[in-house]
Design an enzyme around this catalytic site. Structure first.
Site, PDB file in Angstrom:
ATOM      1  CG  HIS A 308      -2.043   0.940   1.139  1.00 42.85           C
ATOM      2  ND1 HIS A 308      -1.928   2.285   1.386  1.00 42.85           N
ATOM      3  CD2 HIS A 308      -3.340   0.720   0.788  1.00 42.85           C
ATOM      4  CE1 HIS A 308      -3.103   2.853   1.198  1.00 42.85           C
ATOM      5  NE2 HIS A 308      -3.972   1.931   0.825  1.00 42.85           N
ATOM      6  CG  ASP A 366      -8.515  -3.430  -2.555  1.00 42.92           C
ATOM      7  OD1 ASP A 366      -9.722  -3.252  -2.355  1.00 42.92           O
ATOM      8  OD2 ASP A 366      -7.726  -2.519  -2.823  1.00 42.92           O
TER       9      ASP A 366
HETATM   10  N1  CMC Z   1       3.943  -7.720  -5.124  1.00 43.26           N
HETATM   11  C1  CMC Z   1       5.256  -7.861  -5.334  1.00 43.26           C
HETATM   12  N2  CMC Z   1       6.157  -6.868  -5.170  1.00 43.26           N
HETATM   13  C2  CMC Z   1       5.682  -5.673  -4.793  1.00 43.26           C
HETATM   14  C3  CMC Z   1       4.307  -5.447  -4.556  1.00 43.26           C
HETATM   15  C4  CMC Z   1       3.423  -6.535  -4.717  1.00 43.26           C
HETATM   16  N3  CMC Z   1       2.112  -6.393  -4.510  1.00 43.26           N
HETATM   17  N4  CMC Z   1       4.122  -4.178  -4.188  1.00 43.26           N
HETATM   18  C5  CMC Z   1       5.309  -3.602  -4.196  1.00 43.26           C
HETATM   19  N5  CMC Z   1       6.271  -4.510  -4.563  1.00 43.26           N
HETATM   20  C6  CMC Z   1       7.709  -4.299  -4.606  1.00 43.26           C
HETATM   21  C7  CMC Z   1       8.123  -3.499  -5.848  1.00 43.26           C
HETATM   22  O1  CMC Z   1       8.391  -4.342  -6.923  1.00 43.26           O
HETATM   23  C8  CMC Z   1       9.325  -2.771  -5.338  1.00 43.26           C
HETATM   24  O2  CMC Z   1      10.411  -3.704  -5.311  1.00 43.26           O
HETATM   25  P1  CMC Z   1      11.932  -3.204  -5.575  1.00 43.26           P
HETATM   26  O3  CMC Z   1      12.235  -2.282  -4.422  1.00 43.26           O
HETATM   27  O4  CMC Z   1      12.732  -4.446  -5.588  1.00 43.26           O
HETATM   28  O5  CMC Z   1      11.898  -2.496  -6.895  1.00 43.26           O
HETATM   29  C9  CMC Z   1       8.976  -2.442  -3.893  1.00 43.26           C
HETATM   30  O6  CMC Z   1       8.049  -3.459  -3.487  1.00 43.26           O
HETATM   31  C10 CMC Z   1       8.338  -1.078  -3.712  1.00 43.26           C
HETATM   32  O7  CMC Z   1       7.312  -0.956  -4.676  1.00 43.26           O
HETATM   33  P2  CMC Z   1       6.590   0.409  -5.077  1.00 43.26           P
HETATM   34  O8  CMC Z   1       5.858   0.228  -6.352  1.00 43.26           O
HETATM   35  O9  CMC Z   1       7.597   1.521  -4.991  1.00 43.26           O
HETATM   36  O10 CMC Z   1       5.595   0.582  -3.891  1.00 43.26           O
HETATM   37  P3  CMC Z   1       4.421   1.628  -3.856  1.00 43.26           P
HETATM   38  O11 CMC Z   1       4.258   2.026  -2.449  1.00 43.26           O
HETATM   39  O12 CMC Z   1       4.624   2.707  -4.835  1.00 43.26           O
HETATM   40  O13 CMC Z   1       3.183   0.766  -4.365  1.00 43.26           O
HETATM   41  C11 CMC Z   1       1.144  -0.343  -4.475  1.00 43.26           C
HETATM   42  C12 CMC Z   1       2.043   0.552  -3.643  1.00 43.26           C
HETATM   43  C13 CMC Z   1      -0.175  -0.544  -3.730  1.00 43.26           C
HETATM   44  C14 CMC Z   1       0.832   0.340  -5.812  1.00 43.26           C
HETATM   45  C15 CMC Z   1       1.863  -1.692  -4.708  1.00 43.26           C
HETATM   46  O14 CMC Z   1       2.198  -2.278  -3.469  1.00 43.26           O
HETATM   47  C16 CMC Z   1       1.048  -2.656  -5.555  1.00 43.26           C
HETATM   48  O15 CMC Z   1       1.095  -2.587  -6.781  1.00 43.26           O
HETATM   49  N6  CMC Z   1       0.250  -3.569  -4.899  1.00 43.26           N
HETATM   50  C17 CMC Z   1      -0.597  -4.472  -5.627  1.00 43.26           C
HETATM   51  C18 CMC Z   1      -1.879  -3.760  -6.053  1.00 43.26           C
HETATM   52  C19 CMC Z   1      -2.829  -3.537  -4.897  1.00 43.26           C
HETATM   53  O16 CMC Z   1      -3.089  -4.403  -4.074  1.00 43.26           O
HETATM   54  N7  CMC Z   1      -3.406  -2.326  -4.844  1.00 43.26           N
HETATM   55  C20 CMC Z   1      -4.389  -1.964  -3.817  1.00 43.26           C
HETATM   56  C21 CMC Z   1      -3.884  -0.900  -2.941  1.00 43.26           C
HETATM   57  S1  CMC Z   1      -5.015  -0.546  -1.597  1.00 43.26           S
HETATM   58  C22 CMC Z   1      -6.246   0.406  -2.326  1.00 43.26           C
HETATM   59  C23 CMC Z   1      -6.862   1.404  -1.382  1.00 43.26           C
HETATM   60  O17 CMC Z   1      -6.417   1.641  -0.274  1.00 43.26           O
HETATM   61  O18 CMC Z   1      -7.821   2.045  -1.793  1.00 43.26           O
END
Ligand code: CMC
Length: 431
Positions: A308, A366
């Protein structure tokens, strides 16, 4: 604690006030920066920008805290319900018993749609996406209630209670009717004797020959789902609602814009993505192990429902929804669901895996909400609609906060222009 920040630009120094929120959050107020230095701040995607001050929702993502109007989400989930919490979110205080009865009465009174609205919804094609039907129909409410949609905040606020009840009650009726259109079924009429969630399930699933009566566990799982989604501070759809409201737009125009923002797969579509992921894993004959390995390698898809942007700890909503989910499953007699088994395996593996631990990737709301929707019989294309029903009180509250701000200014971000510099028009025969 510093009350000012000093910024040095070439040989000029500017002093900028530091503002502090009620939970100690700090922000640098850059409102005068451009006038004093000719510079704006640049924050692609607003990831580090406070766009407003707000009294509605507090989140501390590092520790996993979520509070509506100061009340911890855990206490509301245990002791309140989605209708009372809607009142809290939209009105700022928990209702007295008199206020709660009046609010419930308004919701019941406003559940049915006018005949014209019914014909409007019926006129959509059978394969219309329910989010398109929802946003168009919520916007259309402004045409049916012109005294609530004058686009003059002072006048619209005089009838806020009525407008809030219409938005919160009718979003559910419209959502259920959009499902009936998709399935070529006649509309059900709301029943005044049913509670908010029971009425929604009746509108969705009752047939003339078979009235749908949910078990208390199923109604309470839906109730919890809605309560947990009521508000989540300045996310994409909420910021959209505030942006539209800042131009002076009425409640229905503003919240229907929020529905459109939520429709985007990066925002409201994650619960759907979780279920699609589980189905794919199942169809591939995997138990989740191969999927996790691919996600970690960066070559496969991400583990949907994990991680998240704000929570760097367990999403507090995920913890709460998980418990209610098991109760709903038991009451529906669902014992051995292969997708559920895969979800449990994924969670177990990810929570003890160094990759996920070191990146602070925990289940988010989710991860479970898609499974709950599925157990309740909600089809996949309605998942985002369910999120919108839950989020309506938050959007209404955020509209209200903008509308009653005496110092309101239209939201107007700036940009750094990176296009062509001035050039002369070229006639068509010379291009
Ligand atoms: N599975 C595998 N690896 C992940 C995931 C995941 N779900 N999420 C983040 N990572 C890894 C990413 O590859 C990166 O690795 P590295 O440092 O080696 O490059 C690291 O963790 C940081 O990732 P990020 O994209 O910078 O993290 P973020 O905080 O920008 O992303 C997120 C947050 C929610 C977009 C992401 O965790 C994600 O895509 N999750 C899956 C989709 C999901 O469940 N979304 C629902 C969010 S809750 C909705 C709400 O509150 O309304």
């Amino acid at each position: 604690m510093a009350n000012f920040a000093t910024l040095k630009l070439d040989d000029k120094e500017v002093t900028l006030p530091v503002i502090t929120g009620s939970e100690g959050e700090k922000g640098i107020d850059i409102g005068k920066l451009r006038a004093e230095t000719g510079h704006i701040t640049f924050d692609d995607g607003f990831g580090n920008t406070g766009s407003c001050t707000s009294n509605i929702t507090y989140i501390d993502g590092e520790v996993g805290i979520l509070r509506y109007r100061g009340y911890p989400i855990e206490q509301l989930a245990e002791k309140s319900n989605s209708v009372e919490t809607s009142y809290l979110v939209t009105h700022g205080e928990l209702p007295t018993s008199e206020q709660r009865s009046r609010f419930s009465h308004l919701l019941t009174q406003h559940a049915p749609l006018r005949e014209g609205m019914l014909r409007f919804i019926q006129s959509f094609p059978r394969d219309a996406h329910p989010m398109a039907v929802l946003s168009a129909s919520i916007n259309a409410l402004g045409a049916y209630y012109p005294h609530l949609a004058s686009n003059n905040h002072q006048r619209d606020l005089e009838h806020f209670d009525e407008a809030a009840a219409i938005a919160i009650s009718k979003v559910r009726t419209i959502a259920a009717h959009s499902y009936r259109v998709n399935n070529g079924l006649p509309f059900n009429y709301p029943r005044p004797n049913l509670g908010y969630c029971e009425n929604f399930l009746h509108l969705m699933f009752s047939e003339p020959y078979n009235e749908y009566v949910p078990t208390p566990e199923v109604a309470s799982a839906l109730n919890l789902f809605l309560l947990l989604h009521a508000d989540h501070e300045q996310n994409c759809s909420t910021s959209t609602v505030r942006m539209v409201a800042s131009a002076g737009a009425n409640l229905f125009a503003s919240v229907s814009a929020g529905v459109n923002a939520l429709w985007g797969p990066l925002h409201g579509g994650a619960n759907m993505a979780v279920l699609e992921m589980l189905k794919n894993i199942h169809d591939d004959g995997d138990d989740g192990t191969r999927f996790i390995a691919a996600a970690k390698s960066g070559k496969g898809d991400r583990l949907m429902g994990f991680g998240h942007r704000v929570y760097r700890n367990y999403d507090p909503r995920a913890k709460i929804i998980k418990t209610s989910f098991y109760k709903a499953l038991a009451s529906l007699n669902i014992k051995d669901d292969p997708l559920l088994n895969i979800a449990m395996k994924l969670e177990e593996v990810a929570l003890s895996d160094e990759y996920f631990i070191s990146r602070k990737l925990y289940p988010n709301v989710d991860f479970y909400s898609g499974l709950i929707m599925r157990a309740l019989g909600i089809p996949l294309n309605m998942f985002t609609v369910m999120f919108a029903i839950g989020r309506m009180p938050g959007w209404v509250a955020q509209w209200h906060e903008v509308a009653q701000n005496p110092k309101l200014k239209i939201y107007r971000p700036r940009q750094i222009y990176t296009g062509a510099t001035q050039r002369n028009y070229v006639p068509i025969n010379m291009r």
